[in-house]
Design a protein around this motif. Structure first.
Motif, short mmCIF file in Angstrom:
data_model
loop_
_atom_site.label_atom_id
_atom_site.label_comp_id
_atom_site.label_asym_id
_atom_site.label_seq_id
_atom_site.Cartn_x
_atom_site.Cartn_y
_atom_site.Cartn_z
N LYS A 183 0.82 -1.23 0.00
CA LYS A 183 0.00 0.00 0.00
C LYS A 183 0.85 1.28 0.00
CE LYS A 183 -1.16 0.51 4.96
NZ LYS A 183 -0.19 1.52 5.31
N ASN A 184 2.12 1.16 0.41
CA ASN A 184 2.98 2.35 0.40
C ASN A 184 3.81 2.50 -0.87
OD1 ASN A 184 2.26 3.55 2.85
ND2 ASN A 184 3.59 2.18 4.02
N VAL A 185 3.68 1.52 -1.79
CA VAL A 185 4.46 1.60 -3.04
C VAL A 185 4.21 2.92 -3.79
CG1 VAL A 185 4.76 0.58 -5.34
CG2 VAL A 185 4.84 -0.87 -3.29
N PRO A 186 2.94 3.35 -3.96
CA PRO A 186 2.73 4.62 -4.70
C PRO A 186 3.41 5.81 -4.03
CG PRO A 186 0.67 3.40 -4.45
CD PRO A 186 1.67 2.72 -3.57
N PHE A 187 3.44 5.81 -2.69
CA PHE A 187 4.13 6.91 -1.98
C PHE A 187 5.62 6.90 -2.32
CE2 PHE A 187 6.73 7.85 1.85
CZ PHE A 187 6.61 9.25 1.83
N TYR A 188 6.25 5.74 -2.23
CA TYR A 188 7.70 5.70 -2.49
C TYR A 188 8.01 5.95 -3.96
CZ TYR A 188 8.48 4.52 2.33
OH TYR A 188 8.53 4.59 3.71
N GLU A 189 7.10 5.57 -4.85
CA GLU A 189 7.31 5.92 -6.27
C GLU A 189 7.31 7.44 -6.44
OE1 GLU A 189 5.77 1.87 -8.53
OE2 GLU A 189 4.31 3.47 -8.18
N LYS A 190 6.40 8.11 -5.71
CA LYS A 190 6.38 9.59 -5.77
C LYS A 190 7.69 10.17 -5.22
CE LYS A 190 2.13 10.79 -7.16
NZ LYS A 190 0.81 10.89 -6.60
N CYS A 191 8.35 9.41 -4.36
CA CYS A 191 9.61 9.87 -3.76
C CYS A 191 10.81 9.47 -4.62
CB CYS A 191 9.79 9.26 -2.37
SG CYS A 191 8.56 9.80 -1.17
N GLY A 192 10.56 8.89 -5.80
CA GLY A 192 11.66 8.59 -6.72
C GLY A 192 12.20 7.17 -6.64
N PHE A 193 11.55 6.28 -5.89
CA PHE A 193 12.01 4.89 -5.79
C PHE A 193 11.31 4.04 -6.84
CE2 PHE A 193 13.33 6.68 -1.89
CZ PHE A 193 14.40 5.92 -1.43
N GLU A 194 11.93 2.91 -7.19
CA GLU A 194 11.29 1.95 -8.09
C GLU A 194 11.41 0.56 -7.49
OE1 GLU A 194 14.27 1.04 -11.53
OE2 GLU A 194 14.40 3.19 -11.10
N ARG A 195 10.52 -0.33 -7.92
CA ARG A 195 10.55 -1.71 -7.41
C ARG A 195 11.84 -2.39 -7.80
NH1 ARG A 195 5.50 -4.19 -6.06
NH2 ARG A 195 3.77 -2.80 -6.55
N LYS A 196 12.48 -3.07 -6.83
CA LYS A 196 13.71 -3.84 -7.09
C LYS A 196 13.67 -5.05 -6.17
CE LYS A 196 16.41 -1.31 -9.84
NZ LYS A 196 16.93 -1.79 -11.10
N GLY A 197 13.81 -6.25 -6.71
CA GLY A 197 13.92 -7.45 -5.89
C GLY A 197 12.68 -7.73 -5.07
N VAL A 198 12.83 -8.61 -4.09
CA VAL A 198 11.72 -9.06 -3.26
C VAL A 198 12.17 -9.01 -1.81
CG1 VAL A 198 10.28 -11.07 -2.69
CG2 VAL A 198 10.91 -10.62 -5.07
N GLU A 199 11.32 -8.52 -0.93
CA GLU A 199 11.67 -8.50 0.49
C GLU A 199 11.38 -9.88 1.10
OE1 GLU A 199 9.27 -5.88 2.83
OE2 GLU A 199 9.94 -6.85 4.68
N MET A 200 12.30 -10.40 1.92
CA MET A 200 12.09 -11.66 2.64
C MET A 200 12.26 -11.38 4.13
SD MET A 200 12.11 -14.04 0.01
CE MET A 200 12.76 -15.59 0.59
N GLY A 201 11.59 -12.14 4.97
CA GLY A 201 11.71 -11.91 6.41
C GLY A 201 11.74 -13.21 7.18
#
Ligand code: ACO
Length: 204
Positions: A183-201
């Motif tokens: 849900k925060n992806v659009p916010f970070y895209e507005k901040c100049g970030f792009e999707r990279k890789g996959v988060e694991m936990g």
């Protein structure tokens, strides 16, 4: 990364009370904040609650913070301070609060502001990781971005991220990365970030 303005005038001066040198915060970001708001390094006094707000209360929009004693806060602050070339935690403070008997929001010098006299409304951290790869390169990790619920939508989150990117770049990081929910992806895209890789936990 594209260069970020290196103009570094700040209404704060380097001091033992602040986590790191405020000159790392570009003046251009300070100037883009709403009137009376300031962006600065975390301060030793930021655990104190004022106008029902503090650094720790601000973090509660993210997750459980728990009960942290003043002593525990001071010990953690001191650890970060001793590693202040790694931990860059910033806050945005709204100085538009009525002065108390403790004094007014500004010091006697009009260009200087006393931290902790206003209300903390946003926070974030960039952690500079030192690597062997990329010729001992450094990677900035953005963590714990929080804007108080009643202050969201005023571009404070964007200004926090711009500041952390600028700090990461100035201290020598070749990239700045973060993990976030869908849900925060659009916010970070507005901040100049792009999707990279996959988060694991892995949770203990
Ligand atoms: N979906 C789509 N767009 C968004 C969203 C969203 N969830 N949030 C913000 N935006 C857009 C805004 O509309 C604005 O766009 P515009 O420039 O076209 O007007 C732009 O992003 C900048 O928004 P801000 O006003 O700066 O956002 P805000 O100050 O509200 O901060 C934040 C955003 C940090 C996500 C805030 O809502 C928050 O604290 N949420 C709760 C805690 C949280 O989820 N933190 C992030 C965890 S991830 C991490 O820490 C690495």
């Amino acid at each position: 990364m594209a260069p970020i303005s290196s103009k570094t005038k700040s209404p704060f001066t380097k001091s033992d009370n602040l986590l790191f040198d405020p000159a790392l915060i570009p003046a251009s970001i300070q100037e883009s904040l709403p009137a009376g708001y300031v962006v600065r390094p975390l301060a030793r006094s930021d655990n104190q609650v004022r106008s029902n707000s503090s650094f720790l209360k601000t973090l509660e929009v993210l997750t459980t913070v728990g009960t942290i004693s003043d002593d525990a806060f001071q010990r953690r602050f001191q650890y970060l301070k001793e590693h202040s070339d790694q931990y860059y935690t910033i806050v945005i403070e709204d100085m538009n609060v009525p002065p108390t008997s403790a004094g007014s929001a500004t010091s006697s010098s009009p260009s200087l502001v006393t931290p902790g006299r206003g209300k903390i409304v946003a926070a974030g951290t960039v952690l500079a990781e030192r690597k062997f790869i990329h010729e001992l390169g450094m990677v900035g990790h953005i963590e714990d971005i929080a804007v108080s619920a009643d202050q969201q939508g005023k571009k404070l989150g964007l200004r926090i991220i711009e500041t952390l990117k600028a700090i990461g770049q100035q201290v020598g990081c070749y990239k700045v990365i973060l993990d976030c929910s869908e849900k925060n992806v659009p916010f970070y895209e507005k901040c100049g970030f792009e999707r990279k890789g996959v988060e694991m936990g892995w949770y203990v």
